[in-house]
Design an enzyme around this catalytic site. Structure first.
Site, PDB file in Angstrom:
ATOM      1  N   CYS A 120       0.746  -1.281  -0.075  1.00  0.00           N
ATOM      2  CA  CYS A 120      -0.084  -0.185   0.038  1.00  0.00           C
ATOM      3  C   CYS A 120       0.972   1.292   0.079  1.00  0.00           C
ATOM      4  O   CYS A 120       2.060   1.107   0.377  1.00  0.00           O
ATOM      5  CB  CYS A 120      -0.909   0.117   1.149  1.00  0.00           C
ATOM      6  SG  CYS A 120      -2.157  -1.428   1.016  1.00  0.00           S
ATOM      7  N   ASP A 121       0.150   2.390  -0.323  1.00  0.00           N
ATOM      8  CA  ASP A 121       0.877   3.754  -0.388  1.00  0.00           C
ATOM      9  C   ASP A 121       0.454   4.354   1.085  1.00  0.00           C
ATOM     10  O   ASP A 121      -0.266   3.651   1.726  1.00  0.00           O
ATOM     11  CB  ASP A 121       0.591   4.465  -1.712  1.00  0.00           C
ATOM     12  CG  ASP A 121      -0.956   4.833  -1.754  1.00  0.00           C
ATOM     13  OD1 ASP A 121      -1.780   4.876  -0.624  1.00  0.00           O
ATOM     14  OD2 ASP A 121      -1.366   5.058  -2.833  1.00  0.00           O
ATOM     15  N   SER A 122       0.707   5.668   1.082  1.00  0.00           N
ATOM     16  CA  SER A 122       0.524   6.238   2.250  1.00  0.00           C
ATOM     17  C   SER A 122      -1.105   6.680   2.610  1.00  0.00           C
ATOM     18  O   SER A 122      -1.260   6.770   3.731  1.00  0.00           O
ATOM     19  CB  SER A 122       1.131   7.536   2.456  1.00  0.00           C
ATOM     20  OG  SER A 122       0.888   8.488   1.215  1.00  0.00           O
TER      21      SER A 122
END
Length: 150
Positions: A18-20
């Site tokens: 996942c990203d932020s």
């Protein structure tokens, strides 16, 4: 062997995927699509060495570079989601094959991927026929599977 055993897989979204914002980072979908068909051939019983030649081998072997890929994100895929991954391989020509991959969460399509590979001779880089075992996997995957591609 039941085709569902090698054409329907599970994948859990991990923190590193996942990203932020807590959703899957875009490039992971294509990685997952490729890893899914790799897992599928493994479950089907094909050795990875047959499909992916070793750099240490001196035999005439095929390589399968990706010549086209696409990913469509239909709904957010989030950390912790458990996805069902459905694989739909098909032969395009004697030297091309395509693997469509559907990603579902709770039976709802959240994403789809498409990867097209071209079979080339490792030494000459000329187009060659798909490996026999790969053709058998594609053929077996399309016989009475009752899987519907969306």
């Amino acid at each position: 062997m039941n085709p569902h055993s090698w054409l329907i897989l599970k994948r859990k979204v991990r923190f590193g995927d996942c990203d932020s914002a807590g959703v899957i980072h875009f490039h992971n979908l294509l990685r997952w699509a490729h890893e899914s068909w790799e897992e599928s051939i493994d479950i089907y019983g094909i050795s990875h060495q047959v499909i992916f030649p070793s750099c240490h081998s001196h035999e005439n072997q095929n390589i399968l570079p990706i010549v086209n890929c696409e990913a469509n994100f239909l709904l957010p895929i989030k950390l912790g989601d458990l996805l069902t991954v459905k694989i739909f391989p098909k032969k395009i020509s004697n030297h091309l094959f395509q693997v469509n991959t559907l990603f579902l969460k709770d039976e709802i399509k959240v994403a789809e991927g498409k990867i097209i590979h071209c079979s080339l001779d490792m030494n000459s880089k000329l187009k060659v026929k798909l490996p026999d075992q790969l053709e058998r996997w594609i053929e077996a995957s399309n016989i009475n599977t009752h899987l519907k591609e969306c």
